[in-house]
Design a protein around this motif. Structure first.
Motif, mmCIF file in Angstrom:
data_model
loop_
_atom_site.group_PDB
_atom_site.id
_atom_site.type_symbol
_atom_site.label_atom_id
_atom_site.label_comp_id
_atom_site.label_asym_id
_atom_site.label_seq_id
_atom_site.Cartn_x
_atom_site.Cartn_y
_atom_site.Cartn_z
ATOM 1 N N LEU A 293 41.027 4.520 79.342
ATOM 2 C CA LEU A 293 40.159 5.623 78.955
ATOM 3 C C LEU A 293 40.872 6.415 77.870
ATOM 4 N N VAL A 294 40.311 6.395 76.667
ATOM 5 C CA VAL A 294 40.869 7.106 75.519
ATOM 6 C C VAL A 294 39.920 8.245 75.177
ATOM 7 N N HIS A 295 40.454 9.437 74.993
ATOM 8 C CA HIS A 295 39.582 10.581 74.768
ATOM 9 C C HIS A 295 40.176 11.521 73.727
ATOM 10 N N GLY A 296 39.313 12.170 72.976
ATOM 11 C CA GLY A 296 39.741 13.196 72.043
ATOM 12 C C GLY A 296 39.951 14.516 72.764
ATOM 13 N N TYR A 297 41.082 15.133 72.529
ATOM 14 C CA TYR A 297 41.408 16.400 73.193
ATOM 15 C C TYR A 297 40.372 17.477 72.881
ATOM 16 N N HIS A 298 39.829 17.456 71.663
ATOM 17 C CA HIS A 298 38.896 18.505 71.216
ATOM 18 C C HIS A 298 37.434 18.125 71.432
ATOM 19 N N ASP A 299 37.172 17.105 72.222
ATOM 20 C CA ASP A 299 35.792 16.672 72.452
ATOM 21 C C ASP A 299 35.031 17.746 73.239
ATOM 22 N N ALA B 280 23.174 19.526 64.464
ATOM 23 C CA ALA B 280 23.925 20.338 65.418
ATOM 24 C C ALA B 280 24.790 19.466 66.318
ATOM 25 N N ASN B 281 24.255 18.343 66.761
ATOM 26 C CA ASN B 281 25.010 17.438 67.625
ATOM 27 C C ASN B 281 26.173 16.792 66.896
ATOM 28 N N ILE B 282 25.952 16.308 65.694
ATOM 29 C CA ILE B 282 27.016 15.607 64.958
ATOM 30 C C ILE B 282 28.083 16.591 64.501
ATOM 31 N N GLN B 283 27.691 17.780 64.085
ATOM 32 C CA GLN B 283 28.667 18.799 63.666
ATOM 33 C C GLN B 283 29.641 19.102 64.811
ATOM 34 N N ARG B 284 29.111 19.201 66.018
ATOM 35 C CA ARG B 284 29.935 19.503 67.186
ATOM 36 C C ARG B 284 30.841 18.340 67.585
ATOM 37 N N ALA B 285 30.547 17.158 67.069
ATOM 38 C CA ALA B 285 31.258 15.969 67.515
ATOM 39 C C ALA B 285 32.651 15.823 66.898
ATOM 40 N N PHE B 286 32.926 16.578 65.838
ATOM 41 C CA PHE B 286 34.209 16.449 65.143
ATOM 42 C C PHE B 286 35.129 17.606 65.491
ATOM 43 N N ALA B 287 36.427 17.301 65.508
ATOM 44 C CA ALA B 287 37.422 18.334 65.778
ATOM 45 C C ALA B 287 37.468 19.337 64.630
ATOM 46 N N GLY C 38 38.317 14.861 68.040
ATOM 47 C CA GLY C 38 37.113 15.299 68.720
ATOM 48 C C GLY C 38 36.397 14.133 69.364
ATOM 49 N N HIS C 39 35.071 14.190 69.363
ATOM 50 C CA HIS C 39 34.276 13.147 70.014
ATOM 51 C C HIS C 39 34.207 11.872 69.181
ATOM 52 N N GLU C 40 34.326 11.996 67.871
ATOM 53 C CA GLU C 40 34.192 10.825 66.986
ATOM 54 C C GLU C 40 35.549 10.187 66.714
ATOM 55 N N LEU C 41 36.268 9.908 67.761
ATOM 56 C CA LEU C 41 37.617 9.368 67.676
ATOM 57 C C LEU C 41 37.736 8.119 66.801
ATOM 58 N N PRO C 42 36.788 7.159 66.864
ATOM 59 C CA PRO C 42 36.950 5.952 66.045
ATOM 60 C C PRO C 42 37.016 6.210 64.539
ATOM 61 N N VAL C 43 36.411 7.300 64.082
ATOM 62 C CA VAL C 43 36.462 7.591 62.642
ATOM 63 C C VAL C 43 37.347 8.797 62.320
ATOM 64 N N GLU C 44 37.667 9.599 63.317
ATOM 65 C CA GLU C 44 38.580 10.720 63.089
ATOM 66 C C GLU C 44 40.035 10.244 63.037
ATOM 67 N N LYS C 45 40.403 9.379 63.976
ATOM 68 C CA LYS C 45 41.781 8.868 64.054
ATOM 69 C C LYS C 45 41.753 7.347 64.247
ATOM 70 N N PRO C 46 41.211 6.621 63.262
ATOM 71 C CA PRO C 46 41.027 5.172 63.454
ATOM 72 C C PRO C 46 42.332 4.407 63.658
ATOM 73 N N ALA C 47 43.370 4.735 62.881
ATOM 74 C CA ALA C 47 44.630 3.994 62.999
ATOM 75 C C ALA C 47 45.291 4.251 64.350
ATOM 76 N N GLU C 48 45.243 5.504 64.805
ATOM 77 C CA GLU C 48 45.858 5.823 66.093
ATOM 78 C C GLU C 48 45.107 5.150 67.235
ATOM 79 N N LEU C 49 43.789 5.107 67.121
ATOM 80 C CA LEU C 49 43.005 4.416 68.143
ATOM 81 C C LEU C 49 43.340 2.933 68.147
ATOM 82 N N THR C 50 43.455 2.337 66.987
ATOM 83 C CA THR C 50 43.783 0.909 66.908
ATOM 84 C C THR C 50 45.136 0.620 67.546
#
Length: 259
Positions: free
Chosen positions: A204-210, A149-156, A236-248
């Motif tokens: 401070l970098v944050h996912g809009y859908h977190d 339940a926690n991990i499912q909610r973590a993605f946009a 979402g909350h898992e920004l490093p794996v949802e948008k890795p290139a943009e975060l980099t």
């Protein structure tokens, strides 16, 4: 795959890149139920020109040890690793719980931190109605269901389901005791009234859908920092794996900017 024993726990870490590269080392700290591979994209990119360090926190990934009852405990582990590697000063980059650890280090050891990056992290745990309900029933549902339940909610919305299932399986492999004690440590974490002491340039970098740690909570934290830059990314909350290139790219701009 080097390892270091710290207070009975064998911590696994990576230390890559040129020792004489540009700038101080980058130190990446992952979040709750995750591991150091959350930072694969950043590791590959930045280790070409500078020293990059990441670790599996105790009880996570390939590191042993029991769960941490306070955020100060893994913070001490990270500092011990930096001492072992003879790193006097660094850039700390933490995701979620890793951001809580990074802030703790910046407060306790201000001379060790040149810059600070918080990815989907906050300074005080506050809960939405849905999050509060999930917490209330967390001890009454099967462990794997709680993690799922926690991990499912973590993605946009719209993130590939199979990839989410892979992260659910990986998180559920984290020992229950580690998951639940670290969860309690995060619930008790509160440095919001102290972060004004952190005077280094901070991103401070944050996912809009977190929805795990909503963006409004991050903005409240940003207001408390004397020198903070904010970036919002469509994730979402898992920004490093949802948008890795943009975060980099975002990290690259911050690290090369004058501060």
């Amino acid at each position: 795959m080097p390892q270091l024993e710290v207070d009975g726990a064998l911590l696994t870490y990576d230390d890559q890149g040129p020792r004489d590269g540009d700038g101080v080392p980058l130190v990446f700290i992952h979040g709750w139920t995750a591991d150091r591979h959350r930072w694969d994209h950043q590791m590959e990119h930045f280790s070409v020109e500078r020293r990059v360090i990441r670790l599996d926190l105790r009880g996570h990934g390939e590191s042993g040890g029991a769960g941490s009852r306070t955020i100060a405990e893994p913070a001490r582990d990270v500092v011990t690793l930096l001492d072992h590697l003879k790193v006097d000063r660094c850039v700390l980059i933490g995701h979620s719980m890793g951001g809580m650890i990074a802030q703790t280090i910046a407060l306790d050891h201000p001379d060790r931190v040149e810059r600070l990056v918080l990815v989907n992290s906050i300074g005080r745990m506050t809960y939405s109605r849905g999050r509060g309900l999930l917490m209330a029933v967390s001890t009454r549902v099967p462990f794997k269901l709680f993690v799922a339940a926690n991990i499912q909610r973590a993605f946009a919305p719209g993130h590939p389901r199979e990839e989410i299932r892979q992260y659910i399986r990986a998180s559920a492999a984290t020992p229950r005791e580690v998951v639940m004690t670290c969860y309690s440590a995060m619930r008790a974490f509160d440095v919001l009234d102290r972060v004004g002491e952190i005077e280094v340039p901070t991103l401070l970098v944050h996912g809009y859908h977190d929805i795990q740690l909503p963006v409004q909570q991050m903005l409240r934290l940003a207001k408390a920092y004397p020198d903070a830059e904010v970036r919002i990314i469509d994730a979402g909350h898992e920004l490093p794996v949802e948008k890795p290139a943009e975060l980099t790219r975002t990290l690259d701009r911050f690290l090369t900017s004058k501060g």
